[in-house]
Design a protein around this motif. Structure first.
Motif, PDB file in Angstrom:
ATOM      1  N   VAL A  13       0.921  -1.118   0.035  1.00 23.71           N
ATOM      2  CA  VAL A  13      -0.091  -0.041  -0.010  1.00 23.71           C
ATOM      3  C   VAL A  13       1.130   1.175   0.078  1.00 23.71           C
ATOM      4  O   VAL A  13       1.984   1.310   0.667  1.00 23.71           O
ATOM      5  CB  VAL A  13      -0.899  -0.086   1.154  1.00 23.71           C
ATOM      6  N   ALA A  14       0.731   2.022  -0.930  1.00 24.86           N
ATOM      7  CA  ALA A  14       1.427   3.152  -1.039  1.00 24.86           C
ATOM      8  C   ALA A  14       1.628   4.069   0.379  1.00 24.86           C
ATOM      9  O   ALA A  14       0.455   4.304   1.008  1.00 24.86           O
ATOM     10  CB  ALA A  14       0.983   4.264  -2.176  1.00 24.86           C
ATOM     11  N   GLY A  15       2.965   4.339   0.850  1.00 21.58           N
ATOM     12  CA  GLY A  15       3.199   5.288   1.675  1.00 21.58           C
ATOM     13  C   GLY A  15       3.028   4.370   3.264  1.00 21.58           C
ATOM     14  O   GLY A  15       3.312   5.031   4.127  1.00 21.58           O
ATOM     15  N   VAL A  16       3.151   3.031   3.051  1.00 18.74           N
ATOM     16  CA  VAL A  16       3.134   2.241   4.365  1.00 18.74           C
ATOM     17  C   VAL A  16       4.461   1.639   4.419  1.00 18.74           C
ATOM     18  O   VAL A  16       5.024   1.067   3.388  1.00 18.74           O
ATOM     19  CB  VAL A  16       1.954   1.117   4.234  1.00 18.74           C
ATOM     20  N   SER A  17       4.941   1.711   5.809  1.00 20.77           N
ATOM     21  CA  SER A  17       6.470   1.061   6.109  1.00 20.77           C
ATOM     22  C   SER A  17       6.409  -0.333   6.505  1.00 20.77           C
ATOM     23  O   SER A  17       5.131  -0.425   7.419  1.00 20.77           O
ATOM     24  CB  SER A  17       7.072   1.924   6.998  1.00 20.77           C
ATOM     25  N   TYR A  18       6.857  -1.361   6.141  1.00 24.44           N
ATOM     26  CA  TYR A  18       6.688  -2.674   6.362  1.00 24.44           C
ATOM     27  C   TYR A  18       7.989  -3.144   7.357  1.00 24.44           C
ATOM     28  O   TYR A  18       8.031  -4.294   7.508  1.00 24.44           O
ATOM     29  CB  TYR A  18       6.587  -3.539   5.135  1.00 24.44           C
ATOM     30  N   ASP A  19       8.706  -2.085   7.873  1.00 23.87           N
ATOM     31  CA  ASP A  19       9.962  -2.449   8.778  1.00 23.87           C
ATOM     32  C   ASP A  19       9.384  -2.960   9.810  1.00 23.87           C
ATOM     33  O   ASP A  19      10.321  -3.819  10.495  1.00 23.87           O
ATOM     34  CB  ASP A  19      10.740  -0.856   9.022  1.00 23.87           C
ATOM     35  N   GLN A  20       8.335  -2.717  10.765  1.00 24.91           N
ATOM     36  CA  GLN A  20       8.088  -3.413  11.705  1.00 24.91           C
ATOM     37  C   GLN A  20       7.309  -4.656  11.737  1.00 24.91           C
ATOM     38  O   GLN A  20       6.812  -5.245  12.938  1.00 24.91           O
ATOM     39  CB  GLN A  20       7.262  -2.457  12.454  1.00 24.91           C
ATOM     40  N   VAL A  21       7.147  -5.289  10.530  1.00 26.45           N
ATOM     41  CA  VAL A  21       6.350  -6.560  10.346  1.00 26.45           C
ATOM     42  C   VAL A  21       7.040  -7.705  10.992  1.00 26.45           C
ATOM     43  O   VAL A  21       8.380  -7.791  10.315  1.00 26.45           O
ATOM     44  CB  VAL A  21       6.076  -6.884   8.984  1.00 26.45           C
ATOM     45  N   PRO A  22       6.632  -8.461  11.836  1.00 27.09           N
ATOM     46  CA  PRO A  22       7.555  -9.797  12.265  1.00 27.09           C
ATOM     47  C   PRO A  22       7.665 -10.557  10.995  1.00 27.09           C
ATOM     48  O   PRO A  22       7.140 -10.793  10.332  1.00 27.09           O
ATOM     49  CB  PRO A  22       6.737 -10.376  13.232  1.00 27.09           C
ATOM     50  N   THR A  23       9.269 -10.789  10.865  1.00 23.30           N
ATOM     51  CA  THR A  23       9.828 -11.435   9.663  1.00 23.30           C
ATOM     52  C   THR A  23      10.694 -12.316  10.150  1.00 23.30           C
ATOM     53  O   THR A  23      11.534 -12.361  10.898  1.00 23.30           O
ATOM     54  CB  THR A  23      10.467 -10.438   8.681  1.00 23.30           C
ATOM     55  N   GLU A  24      10.577 -13.669   9.639  1.00 21.90           N
ATOM     56  CA  GLU A  24      11.266 -14.697   9.577  1.00 21.90           C
ATOM     57  C   GLU A  24      12.328 -15.176   8.494  1.00 21.90           C
ATOM     58  O   GLU A  24      11.800 -15.232   7.368  1.00 21.90           O
ATOM     59  CB  GLU A  24      10.441 -16.234  10.049  1.00 21.90           C
TER      60      GLU A  24
END
Length: 178
Positions: A75-86
Motif C-alpha cells: 500500500v503506497a506510503g506504508v512502511s513494512y519495517d516493523q512486520v515480524p519477519t522470519e
C-alpha cells in the motif's frame, strides 16, 4: 471458519493489498512474513463476515498465508519495517563454497545373466543409471559389494572416483618411483 488468534499486544497490523482469485483486490492486514526456500509467504488477515448468535452477522478476519509477490502488493506510503519477519538461516561458509551437495549413499544395479562380468554396477544415489527404489547401501556395504567378482563401479556418477581410493588405498600415485 475459525477466528484468528488475537494479535500480540505490541503488534499493530500493517495494511497490504491482497489479490484474490478472479482479479479482485482487497485491503487486508499483514501480520507476519516468512522467507522459505521457494519464496516469501505473508500472513494476511482478510476482512470477512461470519454468522453470530441468532441471526446476527459480525465482522471477522480470515487469516491465511499467501505467496508474495504473486498475491500481495504494498500500500503506497506504508512502511513494512516493523512486520515480524522470519528469515532463512544463512548458509555456512562451507555450504557457500561447496554449493549443493548430492545425497550420500549408493545403490546396486544387478546385471542379468550368470558368469563373469555379470555381478552388477554400484551407482551413487542420484545417478541417472541407478535403479529407482533400489535399497540404499551404506559406505561399508557398498565397499563389500564392490569387492565381489563381476561388480564394477559406475564412472558416470563418480562412484568409481569416490570408492576406488577407499578400496585400493589413498597412496596410489604417490609411490616412490625408485
Amino acid at each position: 471458519m475459525s477466528k484468528s488468534p488475537p494479535p500480540a499486544p505490541d503488534q499493530a497490523p500493517v495494511l497490504v493489498r491482497v489479490l484474490l482469485p478472479g482479479g479482485q483486490e482487497v485491503v487486508a492486514r499483514l501480520w507476519a512474513r516468512r522467507q522459505l526456500p521457494d519464496g516469501w509467504r505473508y500472513d494476511v488477515g482478510l476482512p470477512v463476515y461470519e454468522n453470530g448468535p441468532g441471526d446476527s452477522v459480525e465482522a471477522a478476519e480470515y487469516r491465511v498465508w499467501v505467496r508474495a509477490p504473486d498475491h500481495v502488493r504494498p500500500v503506497a506510503g506504508v512502511s513494512y519495517d516493523q512486520v515480524p519477519t522470519e528469515y532463512l538461516p544463512k548458509p555456512s561458509v562451507v555450504d557457500q563454497v561447496l554449493g549443493p551437495r548430492r545425497p550420500s549413499g549408493w545403490v546396486m544395479a544387478k546385471a542379468g545373466g550368470r558368469g563373469p562380468g555379470r555381478g552388477g554396477v554400484v551407482h551413487a544415489l542420484d545417478c541417472d543409471e541407478a535403479l529407482t527404489g533400489a535399497p540404499e547401501l551404506t559406505l561399508e556395504r557398498a565397499l563389500d559389494v564392490a569387492q565381489q567378482p563381476g561388480v564394477r563401479l559406475c564412472s558416470l556418477c563418480g562412484a568409481a572416483a569416490e570408492l576406488d581410493p577407499v578400496l585400493k588405498g589413498f597412496d596410489r600415485g604417490f609411490e616412490d618411483s625408485e
